[in-house]
Design a protein around this motif. Sequence first.
Motif, mmCIF file in Angstrom:
data_model
loop_
_atom_site.group_PDB
_atom_site.id
_atom_site.type_symbol
_atom_site.label_atom_id
_atom_site.label_comp_id
_atom_site.label_asym_id
_atom_site.label_seq_id
_atom_site.Cartn_x
_atom_site.Cartn_y
_atom_site.Cartn_z
ATOM 1 N N TYR A 1 -48.722 -26.363 59.193
ATOM 2 C CA TYR A 1 -50.262 -26.247 59.547
ATOM 3 C C TYR A 1 -51.327 -27.605 59.688
ATOM 4 O O TYR A 1 -52.185 -27.712 60.441
ATOM 5 N N ASN B 1 -49.899 -30.578 60.373
ATOM 6 C CA ASN B 1 -49.360 -31.124 61.504
ATOM 7 C C ASN B 1 -49.917 -30.381 62.587
ATOM 8 O O ASN B 1 -50.245 -31.363 63.595
ATOM 9 N N HIS B 2 -50.038 -29.032 62.838
ATOM 10 C CA HIS B 2 -50.672 -28.594 64.089
ATOM 11 C C HIS B 2 -52.266 -28.726 64.042
ATOM 12 O O HIS B 2 -52.643 -29.343 65.064
ATOM 13 N N CYS C 1 -52.254 -32.189 65.636
ATOM 14 C CA CYS C 1 -52.135 -32.232 66.908
ATOM 15 C C CYS C 1 -53.418 -31.640 67.491
ATOM 16 O O CYS C 1 -53.929 -32.086 68.619
ATOM 17 N N HIS D 1 -41.809 -33.173 69.574
ATOM 18 C CA HIS D 1 -41.122 -32.803 68.418
ATOM 19 C C HIS D 1 -39.824 -33.421 68.470
ATOM 20 O O HIS D 1 -38.840 -33.091 69.267
ATOM 21 N N ALA E 1 -45.314 -31.121 72.282
ATOM 22 C CA ALA E 1 -46.450 -30.307 71.437
ATOM 23 C C ALA E 1 -47.425 -29.596 72.623
ATOM 24 O O ALA E 1 -47.848 -30.649 73.326
#
Lengths: 90, 324
Positions: B125, B127-128, B131, B152, B257
């Motif tokens: 999360y 990392n999300h 992004c 990725h 991503a």
Amino acid sequence: MRKRISRIDGIIWRKVGEEVAIIVLEDTSNSLHILNKTAAHIWEMCDGEHDADDIAASINERFDVTLEKAKADVDATIDKLEKMKVIEYD
Amino acid sequence: MNVQKKAESNVLTSSHTLQVQAGDICCMLRCDDEETMARLREIYGNFLTDQYADIVLELKTINKVSINMFEELLPKMKVSHEATKDGDLFETPDLTANGACDLNTGKVTLNVEKHFLDSDAGRGYVNHGLCLVYHTACKLKHNGHPPALIVHSCAVIRNNRVFLFAGPSGIGKTTVARMCGDKYGQVLNDEGVLLSRPGQDNNTLMVKGIPIIGELPYRLNTTVPLGAIFLLKQAEKTSARRLSQMEAYTRFMRQVARPIYMAKQERREVYALIAEFSEEVSRTTPFFELEFTLDQESLWEVVGEVEKSLDKEGRNNEKTDIQD
């Protein structure tokens, strides 16, 4: 009357080498369709300027196939593309 | 609009501020919680910068649930977004995370359960979130045309080139990083990197480190030319097979991503960008399917053979250029 064929606006597609990849966005998922060299040529000619006969003549000239075979290939490909809802007749 | 100045002018500089770099984007992070700031410094330490902030993230930590309960909640957690014309509101059903993004000012507010940073399970999360912030800043700074996209992959530097080992979660990216260690190359990141887009002249693509958190603590902030991309496949024997452009395109696009930003956005925009980027990369980069086992020696021997073949190919291309 000539029935010109167009790609539907907003369809995501890319020419990848001599082939074409089309992404069809659906409600909850996406699907990816690959068109081989001949089908890619047919797809590129669906530009609102040409009808099935024009495309078949171009295939006949470019890919060294008989006009009869070219017409059959064009009809089959157009049918598939129509079912995928990525082209329309003007 | 000068987004940089606008974003920065909304921030009060204090000791509770960090400026983190991801590619050419600078994100200012503000948080009043000292423990959280210490953790953020630890995670993003290699990526601190004093550039102008393109985007500002105001972070408020909450402590509603125990770490055990948090880890139970995580697998079920879904973030719901409500896109408005000015920006995005988002929250999880249990409110362990919620926030808003104002695209007019380049400011994101995020209220988040503190355990996101403590827990291994929360890493995805975080990392999300990174992004999302990166793509939002690209929307502001580059009008939605990022100069580099996140892939990725595990990135390994060998002989001044980066080799990307890409594939879906669980395929072995971290295993490849472990099998590399310090002996067979230098791991840049075992989870994700930024890959630049080729210019009009098809310049060599560059791989940039980004502060994405992997399973291993490799997070180098460096930029190195791309050598090749290996798409991983576990097998009983190690071997590499060159992929056609179409094979590379269809498989690579799943490793990019999704360039989603925090505002109202059509899915078409997201997938059109992925398709464009994947075509560019598959056209300009050698791709291989790498079938591999857990035998370290054979893995790096096969990679070495690929490197030699690429060098030979490069020399032949140079000769052709001279003859032309």
